[in-house]
Motif scaffolding. Structure first.
Motif, short mmCIF file in Angstrom:
data_model
loop_
_atom_site.label_atom_id
_atom_site.label_comp_id
_atom_site.label_asym_id
_atom_site.label_seq_id
_atom_site.Cartn_x
_atom_site.Cartn_y
_atom_site.Cartn_z
N GLY A 112 1.12 1.76 7.61
CA GLY A 112 -0.18 0.92 7.68
C GLY A 112 0.12 -0.45 8.06
O GLY A 112 1.18 -0.89 7.78
N LEU A 113 -0.66 -1.15 8.74
CA LEU A 113 -0.49 -2.62 9.12
C LEU A 113 -1.94 -3.19 9.20
O LEU A 113 -3.02 -2.67 9.76
CB LEU A 113 -0.02 -2.41 10.67
CG LEU A 113 0.25 -3.93 11.37
CD1 LEU A 113 1.46 -4.48 10.49
CD2 LEU A 113 0.53 -3.45 12.76
N TYR A 114 -1.90 -4.20 8.57
CA TYR A 114 -3.09 -5.11 8.58
C TYR A 114 -2.90 -6.27 9.35
O TYR A 114 -2.18 -7.05 9.18
CB TYR A 114 -3.47 -5.66 6.98
CG TYR A 114 -4.44 -6.44 6.77
CD1 TYR A 114 -5.55 -6.06 6.57
CD2 TYR A 114 -4.07 -7.97 6.84
CE1 TYR A 114 -6.76 -6.95 6.36
CE2 TYR A 114 -5.21 -8.85 6.56
CZ TYR A 114 -6.57 -8.32 6.37
OH TYR A 114 -7.52 -9.20 6.30
N SER A 115 -4.10 -6.49 10.15
CA SER A 115 -3.85 -7.77 11.24
C SER A 115 -5.20 -8.51 10.79
O SER A 115 -6.23 -7.98 11.24
CB SER A 115 -4.04 -7.37 12.51
OG SER A 115 -2.51 -6.78 12.84
N SER A 116 -5.30 -9.70 10.61
CA SER A 116 -6.25 -10.65 10.34
C SER A 116 -6.76 -11.33 11.55
O SER A 116 -5.69 -12.06 12.24
CB SER A 116 -6.13 -11.55 9.15
OG SER A 116 -7.00 -12.66 9.14
N TYR A 117 -7.79 -11.59 12.07
CA TYR A 117 -8.36 -12.53 12.95
C TYR A 117 -9.43 -13.37 12.51
O TYR A 117 -10.47 -13.76 13.05
CB TYR A 117 -8.80 -11.43 14.23
CG TYR A 117 -7.72 -10.37 14.56
CD1 TYR A 117 -7.05 -10.78 15.40
CD2 TYR A 117 -8.03 -9.16 14.19
CE1 TYR A 117 -6.10 -9.95 15.90
CE2 TYR A 117 -7.19 -8.39 14.45
CZ TYR A 117 -6.17 -8.50 15.52
OH TYR A 117 -5.08 -7.64 15.84
N GLY A 118 -9.09 -13.76 11.50
CA GLY A 118 -10.02 -15.10 10.92
C GLY A 118 -11.10 -14.35 10.02
O GLY A 118 -10.78 -13.98 8.81
N SER A 119 -12.11 -14.12 10.67
CA SER A 119 -13.25 -13.35 9.81
C SER A 119 -13.51 -12.17 9.94
O SER A 119 -14.43 -11.27 9.49
CB SER A 119 -14.64 -14.13 10.31
OG SER A 119 -14.66 -13.81 11.88
N TYR A 120 -12.39 -11.43 10.47
CA TYR A 120 -12.53 -9.95 10.43
C TYR A 120 -10.94 -9.64 10.69
O TYR A 120 -10.08 -10.30 10.77
CB TYR A 120 -13.31 -9.53 11.72
CG TYR A 120 -12.73 -9.72 13.07
CD1 TYR A 120 -12.13 -8.68 13.62
CD2 TYR A 120 -12.87 -10.93 13.71
CE1 TYR A 120 -11.42 -8.96 14.96
CE2 TYR A 120 -12.55 -11.04 14.94
CZ TYR A 120 -11.49 -10.08 15.67
OH TYR A 120 -11.29 -10.24 16.95
N PHE A 121 -10.65 -8.17 10.40
CA PHE A 121 -9.24 -7.65 10.54
C PHE A 121 -9.50 -6.25 11.08
O PHE A 121 -10.44 -5.67 11.40
CB PHE A 121 -8.97 -7.58 9.04
CG PHE A 121 -9.79 -6.51 7.93
CD1 PHE A 121 -9.44 -5.24 8.17
CD2 PHE A 121 -10.62 -7.09 7.23
CE1 PHE A 121 -10.43 -4.46 7.42
CE2 PHE A 121 -11.65 -6.11 6.53
CZ PHE A 121 -11.03 -4.85 6.55
N GLN A 122 -8.21 -5.64 11.49
CA GLN A 122 -8.11 -4.41 11.66
C GLN A 122 -6.89 -4.02 10.96
O GLN A 122 -5.95 -4.45 10.92
CB GLN A 122 -7.60 -4.40 13.35
CG GLN A 122 -7.58 -2.90 13.96
CD GLN A 122 -6.94 -2.79 15.16
OE1 GLN A 122 -6.06 -3.42 15.69
NE2 GLN A 122 -7.88 -1.97 16.11
N ILE A 123 -7.18 -2.48 10.53
CA ILE A 123 -6.23 -1.94 9.94
C ILE A 123 -5.76 -0.54 10.61
O ILE A 123 -6.67 0.12 11.20
CB ILE A 123 -6.60 -1.30 8.60
CG1 ILE A 123 -7.02 -2.62 7.58
CG2 ILE A 123 -5.73 -0.44 7.97
CD1 ILE A 123 -7.46 -2.27 5.98
N LYS A 124 -4.39 -0.50 10.75
CA LYS A 124 -3.87 0.52 11.74
C LYS A 124 -3.19 1.48 10.51
O LYS A 124 -2.48 1.11 9.86
CB LYS A 124 -2.91 0.18 12.75
CG LYS A 124 -3.61 -0.74 13.80
CD LYS A 124 -2.44 -1.29 14.68
CE LYS A 124 -3.06 -2.02 16.02
NZ LYS A 124 -2.15 -2.45 16.65
N LEU A 125 -3.46 2.72 10.79
CA LEU A 125 -2.81 3.92 9.79
C LEU A 125 -2.06 4.79 10.97
O LEU A 125 -2.53 5.31 11.86
CB LEU A 125 -3.75 4.80 9.29
CG LEU A 125 -4.55 3.93 8.39
CD1 LEU A 125 -5.81 4.90 7.42
CD2 LEU A 125 -3.94 3.20 7.22
N ASN A 126 -0.75 4.69 10.57
CA ASN A 126 0.37 5.53 11.72
C ASN A 126 0.19 7.03 11.08
O ASN A 126 1.00 7.52 10.29
CB ASN A 126 1.48 5.01 11.60
CG ASN A 126 2.52 5.36 12.50
OD1 ASN A 126 2.45 6.36 13.14
ND2 ASN A 126 3.53 4.61 12.75
N SER A 127 -0.36 7.91 11.81
CA SER A 127 -0.49 9.08 11.47
C SER A 127 0.90 9.80 11.72
O SER A 127 1.13 10.94 10.98
CB SER A 127 -1.49 9.95 12.20
OG SER A 127 -1.24 9.57 13.79
#
Length: 164
Positions: free
Chosen positions: A88-103
């Motif tokens: 998994g990878l958490y990336s922050s963009y200040g007021s929001y984020f994206q989480i990627k789950l590696n299937s």
């Protein structure tokens, strides 16, 4: 300055400002509030249930954390195959984020797929709650058993309560 006066000033500062717990593990790119939303996601049942359980696992903690889905949220999660080695990878963009789950890596290493997905997503949401990696019995321990540890532990709850 007399020693007694310095001790009194230090005690007042600790009382007013608050002491940082010695064991706290904070991540600098988390959300500013413990209540946040994530854009609704739609995956097959082998992914959807564990991902929904991840939100419920945080919401059931004795912390102010509350994570919900909202179509207006800028934060998102994507589960797909990546060539990288992470789960998994958490990336922050200040007021929001994206989480990627590696299937690819999750499917390849999970002996209990549902628990593994839940563990990885709970961990990544922990970054959204400003938690950093640690070496304790914790959902934030990078070396935890993802097939069995699926809920935030006492240390995780303590860190969230200390931060927020």
């Amino acid at each position: 300055m007399p020693r007694s006066l310095a001790i009194a000033i230090a005690a007042i500062l600790v009382a007013v400002v608050g002491a940082t717990p010695a064991a706290a593990h904070w991540y600098g790119a988390g959300m500013t509030q413990p209540n946040f939303t994530i854009r609704p996601y739609s995956y097959n049942s082998s992914w959807q249930g564990p991902m929904d359980r991840s939100l419920s696992n945080w919401n059931a903690t004795p912390t102010p954390a509350y994570i919900s889905k909202s179509s207006g949220s800028s934060s998102s999660v994507v589960a797909t195959s990546y060539s990288d080695t992470w789960y998994g990878l958490y990336s922050s963009y200040g007021s929001y984020f994206q989480i990627k789950l590696n299937s690819r890596t999750i499917s390849g290493d999970a002996s209990n797929f549902s628990n593994f997905v839940t563990s990885v997503f709970v961990h990544e949401l922990g970054h959204g709650l400003s938690l950093a990696h640690n070496d304790l019995t914790s959902i934030m321990n990078h070396g935890r058993n993802r097939n069995t540890l699926t809920t935030p532990q006492a240390h995780d709850n303590s860190d969230v309560n200390s931060y927020y």
